[in-house]
Design a protein around this motif. Sequence first.
Motif, PDB file in Angstrom:
ATOM      1  N   ASP A 179       0.896  -1.274  -0.002  1.00 60.53           N
ATOM      2  CA  ASP A 179       0.098   0.139   0.069  1.00 60.53           C
ATOM      3  C   ASP A 179       1.007   1.299   0.011  1.00 60.53           C
ATOM      4  N   MET A 180       2.206   1.017   0.399  1.00 61.49           N
ATOM      5  CA  MET A 180       2.796   2.347   0.709  1.00 61.49           C
ATOM      6  C   MET A 180       3.349   2.764  -0.467  1.00 61.49           C
ATOM      7  N   ASP A 181       3.774   4.166  -0.498  1.00 58.44           N
ATOM      8  CA  ASP A 181       4.389   4.908  -1.728  1.00 58.44           C
ATOM      9  C   ASP A 181       5.675   4.631  -1.903  1.00 58.44           C
ATOM     10  N   GLU A 182       6.041   3.965  -2.940  1.00 56.96           N
ATOM     11  CA  GLU A 182       7.264   3.326  -3.145  1.00 56.96           C
ATOM     12  C   GLU A 182       8.325   4.788  -3.659  1.00 56.96           C
ATOM     13  N   SER A 183       7.642   5.612  -4.041  1.00 58.07           N
ATOM     14  CA  SER A 183       8.582   6.525  -4.559  1.00 58.07           C
ATOM     15  C   SER A 183       9.387   7.458  -3.539  1.00 58.07           C
ATOM     16  N   ILE A 184       8.870   7.322  -2.272  1.00 58.88           N
ATOM     17  CA  ILE A 184       9.651   7.932  -0.912  1.00 58.88           C
ATOM     18  C   ILE A 184      10.970   7.150  -0.854  1.00 58.88           C
ATOM     19  N   ALA A 227      14.857   8.584  -1.539  1.00 57.62           N
ATOM     20  CA  ALA A 227      15.991   8.299  -0.773  1.00 57.62           C
ATOM     21  C   ALA A 227      17.282   7.716  -1.454  1.00 57.62           C
ATOM     22  N   LEU A 228      16.912   6.794  -2.451  1.00 51.84           N
ATOM     23  CA  LEU A 228      17.949   6.037  -2.928  1.00 51.84           C
ATOM     24  C   LEU A 228      18.602   6.906  -3.812  1.00 51.84           C
ATOM     25  N   ILE A 265      17.784   3.304   4.253  1.00 55.49           N
ATOM     26  CA  ILE A 265      16.444   3.625   3.830  1.00 55.49           C
ATOM     27  C   ILE A 265      15.574   2.835   4.683  1.00 55.49           C
ATOM     28  N   PHE A 266      15.727   1.419   4.721  1.00 48.84           N
ATOM     29  CA  PHE A 266      15.017   0.737   5.353  1.00 48.84           C
ATOM     30  C   PHE A 266      14.671   1.155   6.892  1.00 48.84           C
ATOM     31  N   PHE A 267      15.632   1.501   7.693  1.00 45.37           N
ATOM     32  CA  PHE A 267      15.735   1.733   8.954  1.00 45.37           C
ATOM     33  C   PHE A 267      15.006   3.057   9.331  1.00 45.37           C
ATOM     34  N   GLN A 268      15.328   4.060   8.208  1.00 48.69           N
ATOM     35  CA  GLN A 268      14.989   5.411   8.421  1.00 48.69           C
ATOM     36  C   GLN A 268      13.579   5.747   7.887  1.00 48.69           C
ATOM     37  N   ILE A 269      13.280   5.132   6.986  1.00 47.02           N
ATOM     38  CA  ILE A 269      12.220   5.441   6.194  1.00 47.02           C
ATOM     39  C   ILE A 269      11.078   4.577   6.320  1.00 47.02           C
ATOM     40  N   PRO A 279       9.922   3.367  10.058  1.00 42.24           N
ATOM     41  CA  PRO A 279       8.849   4.326  10.690  1.00 42.24           C
ATOM     42  C   PRO A 279       7.478   4.391  10.049  1.00 42.24           C
ATOM     43  N   ILE A 280       7.575   4.291   8.700  1.00 42.95           N
ATOM     44  CA  ILE A 280       5.907   4.245   7.969  1.00 42.95           C
ATOM     45  C   ILE A 280       5.060   3.309   8.313  1.00 42.95           C
ATOM     46  N   ILE A 281       5.809   1.999   8.450  1.00 41.67           N
ATOM     47  CA  ILE A 281       5.109   0.631   8.552  1.00 41.67           C
ATOM     48  C   ILE A 281       4.886   0.557  10.110  1.00 41.67           C
ATOM     49  N   ALA A 282       5.413   1.347  11.042  1.00 38.79           N
ATOM     50  CA  ALA A 282       5.504   1.252  12.442  1.00 38.79           C
ATOM     51  C   ALA A 282       3.880   0.504  12.907  1.00 38.79           C
ATOM     52  N   PRO A 283       2.822   1.202  12.576  1.00 39.02           N
ATOM     53  CA  PRO A 283       1.611   0.548  13.012  1.00 39.02           C
ATOM     54  C   PRO A 283       1.511  -0.653  12.804  1.00 39.02           C
TER      55      PRO A 283
END
Lengths: 334, 280
Positions: free
Chosen positions: B161-166, B170-171, B180-184, B187-191
């Motif tokens: 569902d997440m917007d991959e362009s973010i 970063a890349l 990228i995994f740990f900082q972006i 946090p987005i998938i934290a819930p």
Amino acid sequence: MSTRGAPALTKGVNRTASTAVKRISGFGLGAVWHGLRRRFRGLGRASVIGIPYLWLLAFFLIPFVIVLKISLAETEIAQPPYTSLWYWIEHKYLNIRLNLGNYQYLIQDSLYWTAYLNSVKIAAVSTVFCLLVGYPIAYGIARARPDRRILLLMLVILPFWTSFLIRVYAWIGILKTNGLINNALMALGIVDTPLVMMQTDFAVYLGIVYSYLPFMILPLYANLEKLDLTLLEAAADLGCRPSKAFFRVTLPLSMPGILAGSMLVFIPAVGEFVIPALLGGPDTLMIGRILWDEFFANRDWPVASAVAIALLLLLVIPIVLFQYNQARAAEAKS
Amino acid sequence: MNQRRFFVPTAMVLGFVFLYAPIVSLIVFSFNKSKLVTVWAGFSTQWYGALLQNDQILQAAWVSLRIATLNATAAVVLGTIAGFVIARFRRFRGRTLFTGMVMAPLVMPEVITGLSLLLLFVAMEAALGWPAGRGFLTITIAHITFSMAYVAVIIQSRLSDMDESIEEAALDLGARPAKIFFQITLPIIAPALVAGWLLSFTLSLDDLVIASFVSGPGSSTLPMVIFSKVRLGVSPEINALATILVAVVAIGTIISGIFLARQRRARERDMQMAKADIAD
């Protein structure tokens, strides 16, 4: 404006920087550097894939191989209680002994046949009832106002998070001879003698429908929520009655949800143990219960393994169907 | 049209009554004075007192809570990696087998999983001498294996569902994939991580069949104790225990529901502000 310009700018700078590095370091060194980086990136990727892969191989796939192996062994009074499939003769010849006797036993004894057929029947009928009860609920939630949807969904999920065992146990108090239903019926004078509901197939059906209902509602809701409502408007504009539009538009479009929900109910229900053990009678034969008794009561590990392999073969087609459906839904999403 | 307006709400009300009536009856009769669970004889909290003095139940609850915590933590780590691999690595050797192994535990009958894991542990002990005996450790490993499948499905669906362009941005800015995994991404998938942890926790706390197969002497979990008691008939102590469990789950669900709603609102606000920024 500035926020938008920044990425492009940095990207440009980065590119020039890397070409500059290439020029300064010369061709050879640059290639080595890039090769090393790629190698490391590949290594990182491989380990990211490798960790869950190895775990699942070790604790999901290999156990099935062992079950298959032991289903071909013979029972032995020993620790562990089965014979080895192979042994060495004079350290030179490998002797392999496969015993198909357990499977022969499953085929010959009608107990197992009856139990397999009965499990499939109970699971299939329960799945249909789950669908009949769950579809209107999922439909209602999907059409509710968005702010109410979350609350209704939480109400569906809440029982699913409470202990399964305890929810099945609750029905004993309701169904038993001096339970809630019988007490109410007797007090109202509707029946004179209490109805026998506990330890019957009826109680098992009820228990399965009750316990697995959220598994049916959630995938159905996920599907119905995405339904394009303009399709129904178009049908109405073209003079289609709502009930007809439901059967010709909504229902066919929700087939993936129906399939996912049905598989999530049917497959585990075939091998269900807790519900027939607590709510069913001694004559409610279900294969999960037979496997359990074969293992815990008779301590016959090879026969229990053969029962498990046969159950798995029975479920291979629905499981593959389920995975295909899941994979297609995932593809459609991304 | 009228028919439908009547049918769906009625079906929903009846459906929710069906879902909740047994749970409500459990709670009501946990406060019953009589030992006969279904005959009301006055209000009493004596069964809660009896429960607190039942060492067998308390001990089993402690074992179950420790297993559930360990299980949930490990399952979130492994399940997140597995979900990430399915969602982001489109091509690698053995992908079909991998997704199959992740999805299959969701529907696999528990008796099969339980038996196969037990036979694995027995074979491993014979061949490697590890794990020595069965109990706490083997139950935890078994629970991690099926819990991680649930976590993987939650994470995979959140990631698609997440917007991959973010991540791509970063890349492009030169961040390494791990960063990228740990900082972006994380946090987005934290819930979804929180949801996965809670689900794994309750799945473990709830499991009877698999734990029965892979447990050893002296490591009875709470469902195993409940099952052996319930087989002998209804008992008001179990009603009291059920009420406590339902209360804990309800409070947990409400808190996480409020938390998630608040986070969604914050995210929507951020997105609107970002859009306003761009418009400037």
